[in-house]
Write a protein that holds these residues in place. Structure first.
Motif, PDB file in Angstrom:
ATOM      1  N   SER A  61      42.327  26.920  30.119  1.00  0.00           N
ATOM      2  CA  SER A  61      42.638  25.533  30.476  1.00  0.00           C
ATOM      3  C   SER A  61      43.450  24.826  29.398  1.00  0.00           C
ATOM      4  CB  SER A  61      41.347  24.753  30.745  1.00  0.00           C
ATOM      5  OG  SER A  61      40.606  24.554  29.550  1.00  0.00           O
ATOM      6  N   VAL A  62      43.348  25.306  28.154  1.00  0.00           N
ATOM      7  CA  VAL A  62      44.121  24.704  27.058  1.00  0.00           C
ATOM      8  C   VAL A  62      45.137  25.701  26.496  1.00  0.00           C
ATOM      9  CG1 VAL A  62      42.451  22.947  26.381  1.00  0.00           C
ATOM     10  CG2 VAL A  62      42.201  25.260  25.496  1.00  0.00           C
ATOM     11  N   LYS A  63      45.433  26.734  27.296  1.00  0.00           N
ATOM     12  CA  LYS A  63      46.457  27.729  26.960  1.00  0.00           C
ATOM     13  C   LYS A  63      46.181  28.422  25.625  1.00  0.00           C
ATOM     14  CE  LYS A  63      49.961  25.266  29.651  1.00  0.00           C
ATOM     15  NZ  LYS A  63      51.301  24.638  29.672  1.00  0.00           N
ATOM     16  N   LEU A  64      44.915  28.789  25.435  1.00  0.00           N
ATOM     17  CA  LEU A  64      44.514  29.498  24.219  1.00  0.00           C
ATOM     18  C   LEU A  64      43.882  30.844  24.557  1.00  0.00           C
ATOM     19  CD1 LEU A  64      42.962  26.526  22.178  1.00  0.00           C
ATOM     20  CD2 LEU A  64      45.140  27.672  21.747  1.00  0.00           C
ATOM     21  N   ASP A  65      44.243  31.392  25.718  1.00  0.00           N
ATOM     22  CA  ASP A  65      43.609  32.619  26.197  1.00  0.00           C
ATOM     23  C   ASP A  65      44.329  33.883  25.712  1.00  0.00           C
ATOM     24  OD1 ASP A  65      45.649  31.558  27.831  1.00  0.00           O
ATOM     25  OD2 ASP A  65      45.110  32.881  29.477  1.00  0.00           O
ATOM     26  N   SER A  66      44.675  33.919  24.424  1.00  0.00           N
ATOM     27  CA  SER A  66      45.267  35.125  23.856  1.00  0.00           C
ATOM     28  C   SER A  66      44.178  36.176  23.663  1.00  0.00           C
ATOM     29  CB  SER A  66      45.921  34.813  22.507  1.00  0.00           C
ATOM     30  OG  SER A  66      44.936  34.434  21.554  1.00  0.00           O
ATOM     31  N   ASP A  67      44.578  37.430  23.526  1.00  0.00           N
ATOM     32  CA  ASP A  67      43.603  38.503  23.323  1.00  0.00           C
ATOM     33  C   ASP A  67      42.766  38.245  22.075  1.00  0.00           C
ATOM     34  OD1 ASP A  67      44.629  39.710  25.548  1.00  0.00           O
ATOM     35  OD2 ASP A  67      45.821  41.197  24.465  1.00  0.00           O
ATOM     36  N   GLU A  68      43.409  37.738  21.036  1.00  0.00           N
ATOM     37  CA  GLU A  68      42.713  37.470  19.773  1.00  0.00           C
ATOM     38  C   GLU A  68      41.646  36.388  19.949  1.00  0.00           C
ATOM     39  OE1 GLU A  68      45.320  36.294  16.670  1.00  0.00           O
ATOM     40  OE2 GLU A  68      43.738  36.049  15.172  1.00  0.00           O
ATOM     41  N   ASN A  69      42.003  35.315  20.645  1.00  0.00           N
ATOM     42  CA  ASN A  69      41.046  34.224  20.852  1.00  0.00           C
ATOM     43  C   ASN A  69      39.899  34.653  21.768  1.00  0.00           C
ATOM     44  OD1 ASN A  69      42.465  32.448  19.231  1.00  0.00           O
ATOM     45  ND2 ASN A  69      43.609  31.555  20.932  1.00  0.00           N
ATOM     46  N   SER A 128      43.287  22.844  40.524  1.00  0.00           N
ATOM     47  CA  SER A 128      43.806  23.597  39.381  1.00  0.00           C
ATOM     48  C   SER A 128      43.140  24.965  39.303  1.00  0.00           C
ATOM     49  CB  SER A 128      43.582  22.807  38.086  1.00  0.00           C
ATOM     50  OG  SER A 128      42.210  22.479  37.924  1.00  0.00           O
ATOM     51  N   ALA A 129      41.843  25.035  39.653  1.00  0.00           N
ATOM     52  CA  ALA A 129      41.134  26.315  39.637  1.00  0.00           C
ATOM     53  C   ALA A 129      41.692  27.261  40.700  1.00  0.00           C
ATOM     54  CB  ALA A 129      39.638  26.089  39.858  1.00  0.00           C
ATOM     55  N   PHE A 130      42.082  26.717  41.844  1.00  0.00           N
ATOM     56  CA  PHE A 130      42.673  27.533  42.905  1.00  0.00           C
ATOM     57  C   PHE A 130      43.921  28.241  42.399  1.00  0.00           C
ATOM     58  CE2 PHE A 130      45.959  27.879  46.163  1.00  0.00           C
ATOM     59  CZ  PHE A 130      45.321  28.617  47.146  1.00  0.00           C
ATOM     60  N   PHE A 131      44.747  27.526  41.652  1.00  0.00           N
ATOM     61  CA  PHE A 131      46.000  28.093  41.169  1.00  0.00           C
ATOM     62  C   PHE A 131      45.812  28.993  39.948  1.00  0.00           C
ATOM     63  CE2 PHE A 131      47.749  24.413  43.557  1.00  0.00           C
ATOM     64  CZ  PHE A 131      48.590  25.131  44.402  1.00  0.00           C
ATOM     65  N   ARG A 132      44.555  29.210  39.549  1.00  0.00           N
ATOM     66  CA  ARG A 132      44.251  30.204  38.517  1.00  0.00           C
ATOM     67  C   ARG A 132      43.533  31.416  39.110  1.00  0.00           C
ATOM     68  NH1 ARG A 132      42.403  25.535  35.657  1.00  0.00           N
ATOM     69  NH2 ARG A 132      40.239  26.154  36.062  1.00  0.00           N
ATOM     70  N   SER A 133      43.134  31.311  40.358  1.00  0.00           N
ATOM     71  CA  SER A 133      42.295  32.335  40.977  1.00  0.00           C
ATOM     72  C   SER A 133      43.121  33.431  41.648  1.00  0.00           C
ATOM     73  CB  SER A 133      41.370  31.683  42.011  1.00  0.00           C
ATOM     74  OG  SER A 133      40.716  32.663  42.787  1.00  0.00           O
ATOM     75  N   HIS A 134      42.965  34.655  41.169  1.00  0.00           N
ATOM     76  CA  HIS A 134      43.667  35.779  41.791  1.00  0.00           C
ATOM     77  C   HIS A 134      43.137  36.059  43.201  1.00  0.00           C
ATOM     78  CE1 HIS A 134      46.466  39.115  41.521  1.00  0.00           C
ATOM     79  NE2 HIS A 134      45.542  39.917  42.027  1.00  0.00           N
ATOM     80  N   PRO A 135      41.813  35.971  43.432  1.00  0.00           N
ATOM     81  CA  PRO A 135      41.331  36.131  44.808  1.00  0.00           C
ATOM     82  C   PRO A 135      41.963  35.131  45.776  1.00  0.00           C
ATOM     83  CG  PRO A 135      39.503  36.383  43.300  1.00  0.00           C
ATOM     84  CD  PRO A 135      40.675  35.925  42.477  1.00  0.00           C
ATOM     85  N   CYS A 136      42.130  33.883  45.348  1.00  0.00           N
ATOM     86  CA  CYS A 136      42.765  32.882  46.220  1.00  0.00           C
ATOM     87  C   CYS A 136      44.204  33.270  46.530  1.00  0.00           C
ATOM     88  CB  CYS A 136      42.722  31.499  45.567  1.00  0.00           C
ATOM     89  SG  CYS A 136      41.073  30.763  45.497  1.00  0.00           S
ATOM     90  N   GLN A 174      51.464  27.986  37.977  1.00  0.00           N
ATOM     91  CA  GLN A 174      50.506  28.561  38.921  1.00  0.00           C
ATOM     92  C   GLN A 174      50.331  30.065  38.691  1.00  0.00           C
ATOM     93  OE1 GLN A 174      52.201  27.559  42.722  1.00  0.00           O
ATOM     94  NE2 GLN A 174      51.992  25.351  42.402  1.00  0.00           N
ATOM     95  N   TRP A 175      49.086  30.524  38.710  1.00  0.00           N
ATOM     96  CA  TRP A 175      48.753  31.945  38.589  1.00  0.00           C
ATOM     97  C   TRP A 175      49.500  32.595  37.417  1.00  0.00           C
ATOM     98  CZ3 TRP A 175      49.770  30.317  43.876  1.00  0.00           C
ATOM     99  CH2 TRP A 175      48.591  30.137  44.618  1.00  0.00           C
ATOM    100  N   LEU A 176      49.275  32.059  36.239  1.00  0.00           N
ATOM    101  CA  LEU A 176      49.991  32.522  35.054  1.00  0.00           C
ATOM    102  C   LEU A 176      49.651  33.956  34.661  1.00  0.00           C
ATOM    103  CD1 LEU A 176      49.785  29.303  32.836  1.00  0.00           C
ATOM    104  CD2 LEU A 176      51.734  30.139  34.160  1.00  0.00           C
ATOM    105  N   ASP A 177      48.524  34.473  35.147  1.00  0.00           N
ATOM    106  CA  ASP A 177      48.132  35.831  34.771  1.00  0.00           C
ATOM    107  C   ASP A 177      48.748  36.899  35.671  1.00  0.00           C
ATOM    108  OD1 ASP A 177      46.684  35.035  36.974  1.00  0.00           O
ATOM    109  OD2 ASP A 177      44.876  36.149  36.415  1.00  0.00           O
ATOM    110  N   VAL A 178      49.548  36.492  36.651  1.00  0.00           N
ATOM    111  CA  VAL A 178      50.179  37.461  37.551  1.00  0.00           C
ATOM    112  C   VAL A 178      51.331  38.154  36.832  1.00  0.00           C
ATOM    113  CG1 VAL A 178      51.538  37.719  39.662  1.00  0.00           C
ATOM    114  CG2 VAL A 178      49.515  36.265  39.650  1.00  0.00           C
TER     115      VAL A 178
END
Length: 321
Positions: free
Chosen positions: A22-30, A218-226, A256-260
């Motif tokens: 949510s704060v764009k800190l989801d790096s592998d290290e963090n 916002s959660a919808f646009f992060r959800s791969h199942p959605c 939207q769906w930044l992990d794709v």
């Protein structure tokens, strides 16, 4: 790669991944540092970190710069602001709120800033929805309407696996069920079953789904199942997609769906193109701001589908064209 995926799954189970993302800190290290902190402190969830006063220690453990650290701290401390909001609005404490069960869900619980959703409430609600199947099994049930939603667990507020999204989806399903229109979501998938079993309810040889309701958040646009659920609907020969605006502001297309990854670029483009071309309900404001929008939705869907219980599907039946 396997270790990286395992670490991410652990962070998701703990609830820290959504906070970091949510704060764009989801790096592998963090992510690794967050999981390590939880392990060292014996925290079973992000709730344990917040409720036991370890927010500052958690932020320090990630060794962030000042501004990212402050953003993370703010994301981990919604309880103080929530408590003050509830106090100003005269909300009743959680212990005195009515159980959700099969009764209508209180409108105030459907708001993004609504009171916390507990484990007991979530479980009671899901059990009441399973009753919609009647004497049929999940494998025999082919509803005319499906809902794509994201739970939207608020870190430090809701119980793990619970959130306003599930209440919002349930409120719509209750309303449609009362109108005689079968409606399903991932909440209906039985324990022990693969969540992807829900996808074939949307579109497959045996599907009878004619409408997919999409709860935009916002959660919808992060959800791969959605993402997969909406894509499934775009592949159907006959399907009306109805987006409901449940939160503002919503992420723009590039957020939207930044992990794709690139391997799913076409899938992502098809979903975004389809959703982007459809007007959301309501035209302005949020869907759960006024009860009239739910009535309008039920009326609209009633026109789209045949009322009554969908009969069991015979072998060889196909989705209508």
């Amino acid at each position: 790669m396997a270790a990286r995926e395992e670490m991410r799954l652990l962070s998701e189970a703990l609830g820290v991944f959504s906070v970091l993302q949510s704060v764009k800190l989801d790096s592998d290290e963090n992510i690794a540092a967050a999981v390590k902190f939880c392990d060292e402190k014996g925290a079973e969830s992000v709730d344990d970190i917040v409720q036991n006063g370890f927010v500052d220690d958690f932020v320090s453990a990630l060794r962030l710069k000042s501004i990212p650290g402050r953003k993370l701290k703010a994301a981990l401390q919604p309880l103080d602001s929530l408590a003050s909001q509830l106090s100003r609005r005269g909300e009743r404490p959680a212990s005195s709120r009515p159980q959700l069960s099969a009764r209508p869900i209180e409108p105030k619980l459907l708001l993004r800033e609504g009171a916390p959703v507990t484990t007991e409430q979530a479980n009671d609600l899901q059990q009441s929805l399973h009753a919609h199947l009647g004497s049929r099994s999940w494998d025999e049930w082919w509803p005319q309407v499906c809902i794509s939603y994201a739970t939207g667990t608020r870190p430090g507020v809701d119980a793990r696996g619970a959130g306003p999204g599930m209440l919002q989806a349930a409120a719509i399903m209750q309303a449609l069920h009362g109108a005689g229109i079968p409606c399903a979501s991932g909440l209906h998938v039985p324990p022990g079953s693969n969540w992807k079993d829900f996808l074939i309810k949307i579109d497959s040889r045996f599907s009878r789904c004619e409408v997919l309701i999409v709860l935009l958040s916002s959660a919808f646009f992060r959800s791969h199942p959605c993402l997969l659920e909406v894509h499934k609907a775009t592949q159907a020969k006959r399907m009306k997609i109805i987006p409901l605006r449940c939160e503002e502001p919503l992420p723009n297309k590039d957020e939207q769906w930044l992990d794709v990854g690139m391997q799913d670029a076409r899938l992502l483009d098809e979903v975004q193109s389809q959703l982007g071309s459809i007007n959301a309900l309501p035209a302005r404001g949020l869907f759960f701001d006024d009860e009239k929008y739910l009535k309008e939705l039920v009326a609209q869907i009633t026109k789209e589908v045949s009322r009554g219980t969908t009969p069991n599907v015979k072998a060889g039946a196909r989705h209508k064209t």
